[in-house]
Design a protein around this motif. Structure first.
Motif, PDB file in Angstrom:
ATOM      1  N   VAL A 202       1.057  -1.271  -0.011  1.00 23.96           N
ATOM      2  CA  VAL A 202      -0.186  -0.079   0.020  1.00 23.96           C
ATOM      3  C   VAL A 202       0.980   1.261   0.067  1.00 23.96           C
ATOM      4  N   ARG A 203       1.927   1.443   0.785  1.00 26.66           N
ATOM      5  CA  ARG A 203       2.547   2.270   0.879  1.00 26.66           C
ATOM      6  C   ARG A 203       3.541   2.608  -0.211  1.00 26.66           C
ATOM      7  N   GLN A 204       3.950   1.378  -1.086  1.00 26.69           N
ATOM      8  CA  GLN A 204       4.739   1.822  -2.116  1.00 26.69           C
ATOM      9  C   GLN A 204       3.538   2.411  -3.366  1.00 26.69           C
ATOM     10  N   VAL A 205       2.421   1.773  -3.271  1.00 28.16           N
ATOM     11  CA  VAL A 205       1.361   2.323  -4.277  1.00 28.16           C
ATOM     12  C   VAL A 205       1.353   3.883  -4.083  1.00 28.16           C
ATOM     13  N   VAL A 206       1.116   4.168  -2.697  1.00 27.57           N
ATOM     14  CA  VAL A 206       0.741   5.786  -2.451  1.00 27.57           C
ATOM     15  C   VAL A 206       1.964   6.699  -2.973  1.00 27.57           C
ATOM     16  N   VAL A 207       3.274   6.179  -2.689  1.00 25.99           N
ATOM     17  CA  VAL A 207       4.313   6.983  -2.803  1.00 25.99           C
ATOM     18  C   VAL A 207       4.239   7.043  -4.705  1.00 25.99           C
ATOM     19  N   GLY A 208       3.949   5.983  -4.996  1.00 22.46           N
ATOM     20  CA  GLY A 208       3.859   6.076  -6.830  1.00 22.46           C
ATOM     21  C   GLY A 208       2.750   6.885  -7.311  1.00 22.46           C
ATOM     22  N   SER A 209       1.696   6.914  -6.792  1.00 24.18           N
ATOM     23  CA  SER A 209       0.570   7.910  -7.052  1.00 24.18           C
ATOM     24  C   SER A 209       0.827   9.445  -6.867  1.00 24.18           C
ATOM     25  N   GLY A 210       1.643   9.654  -6.012  1.00 20.15           N
ATOM     26  CA  GLY A 210       1.984  11.145  -5.942  1.00 20.15           C
ATOM     27  C   GLY A 210       0.880  11.892  -5.205  1.00 20.15           C
ATOM     28  N   ILE A 211       0.125  11.078  -4.362  1.00 25.54           N
ATOM     29  CA  ILE A 211      -0.973  11.595  -3.333  1.00 25.54           C
ATOM     30  C   ILE A 211      -0.713  11.583  -2.136  1.00 25.54           C
ATOM     31  N   GLY A 212      -0.813  12.716  -1.414  1.00 27.30           N
ATOM     32  CA  GLY A 212      -0.572  13.030  -0.033  1.00 27.30           C
ATOM     33  C   GLY A 212      -1.346  12.213   1.176  1.00 27.30           C
ATOM     34  N   TRP A 213      -1.030  11.934   2.228  1.00 26.57           N
ATOM     35  CA  TRP A 213      -2.009  11.381   3.281  1.00 26.57           C
ATOM     36  C   TRP A 213      -2.917  12.386   3.207  1.00 26.57           C
TER      37      TRP A 213
END
Length: 362
Positions: A202-213
């Motif tokens: 999940v964390r890898q996907v979030v980083v790759g998406s460029g979307i912030g928490w």
């Protein structure tokens, strides 16, 4: 006196070494009311002793078998630290343990936690332990103790780790699984989202998406991405115990790491398999993860719960009654498929439609 003598005579203290005993004591005092609110029949004594005592006879058991589990929350803790959302991971910790107890037919009795960090930040630690207490109340078990460890040099400032330990009991003749056979129905209980497995991906996907928490979640719901991904694991204890006490439940599998293919076969006897139809409601977070991370469908099923947090086996003739009871207890229930005969080792057989996973309107 030489400079070397001065170095030898320098004063050291535990606080200077990074450990604040007073902060630890303040945390213990802060959590005593939280633990006290989880007490249940069988608990002897109060929080703060060297060990916890529990009276099985006072809890109503006649010929009990003890069942014990231990687990953690994994790298979901990294998301908690990065978002500052600490309340839910305590519920996650309890859920990962007590959901594993109930699938064996056991009633959770008591819970202990281990909280370790570089330095105790009382506010964050209290939020975590408040979540643990909330999870214990949901599960009907008592928070009877734990350990808070302050270890500078082991963890980076702000980071912490969690582990949980739960003990339950079942009457000797009420252990699960039992009498599973071809033709039995398989029911699924809806998850609240990703729960507590697969967060390294999940964390890898979030980083790759460029979307912030703190950005709005791209899959809807009105929450931030961090809030959505920090939704606590659902605790299924009370509803599953209600079904078990009717005598209808044959087997149950907590769907954690490994997903349905990795967990459901663990409760099936030899020469059987689970034949599933993937038409349950898939929460929108999973299609987003699949698209944003270009994750294959079989990998999604192997890593995530994909919308099913608990799978239950009942006789086909009992499926409607079991569904009604579970829905009355607050669960969303799906008919996943059936147990079938198989010459191979127990496995999950599932034919995925093109484009799966997609949210299905229900």
């Amino acid at each position: 006196m030489t400079s070397g003598d001065n170095a030898i005579r320098a004063r050291f203290s535990y606080r200077a070494a990074g450990v604040d005993i007073e902060a630890g004591e303040a945390l213990v005092e802060a959590i005593k009311p939280l633990a006290g609110a989880t007490t249940r029949p069988g608990v002897l004594g109060d929080l703060g002793g060297f060990g916890a005592l529990f009276d099985l006879k006072a809890a109503g058991f006649v010929d009990p078998v003890l069942v014990a589990t231990t687990d953690g929350v994994g790298t979901k803790l990294k998301v908690a630290v990065e978002t500052g959302l600490h309340d839910g991971v305590g519920i996650d910790l309890v859920a990962m343990c007590v959901n594993d107890l109930v699938v064996q037919g056991a009633e959770p009795l008591f819970f202990l936690d281990y909280f370790a960090s570089a330095r105790i930040e009382v506010g964050a630690a209290r939020a975590v332990i408040a979540g643990i207490a909330a999870g214990c109340r949901q599960a009907g078990c008592a928070l009877v103790g734990g350990e808070t460890a302050e270890m500078p040099g082991m963890y980076r400032t702000g980071d912490y780790d969690l582990a949980g330990f739960a003990v339950g009991a079942a009457e000797r003749g009420a252990l699960l699984p039992r009498d599973v056979r071809p033709g039995d129905a398989i029911l699924g209980l809806a998850s609240t989202g990703v729960h507590s497995n697969g967060y390294s991906l999940v964390r890898q996907v979030v980083v790759g998406s460029g979307i912030g928490w703190d950005d709005r979640a791209p899959f809807g719901g009105g929450e931030t991405l961090g809030q959505s991904l920090m939704a606590p694991t659902r605790i299924y204890v009370q509803s599953v115990l209600k079904l078990h006490r009717t005598g209808l439940l044959k087997a149950a599998a907590h769907i954690t790491g490994g997903g349905l293919p990795g967990n459901l076969p663990r409760v099936l006897p030899s020469e059987t398999a689970a034949l599933l139809h993937p038409d349950w409601l898939v929460p929108a977070v999973f299609p987003w993860l699949a698209r944003a991370g270009n994750i294959a469908a079989d990998e999604m099923l192997r890593v995530f719960n994909c919308g099913i947090g608990m799978a239950l086996v009942v006789a086909d003739t009992d499926a409607d009654a079991a569904t009604g009871l579970l829905e009355h207890a607050g669960e969303r229930v799906f008919r996943l498929g059936a147990v079938v005969a198989s010459a191979a080792e127990p496995e999950v057989k599932i034919e995925l439609p093109p484009g799966w996973p997609i949210p299905l309107a229900r």
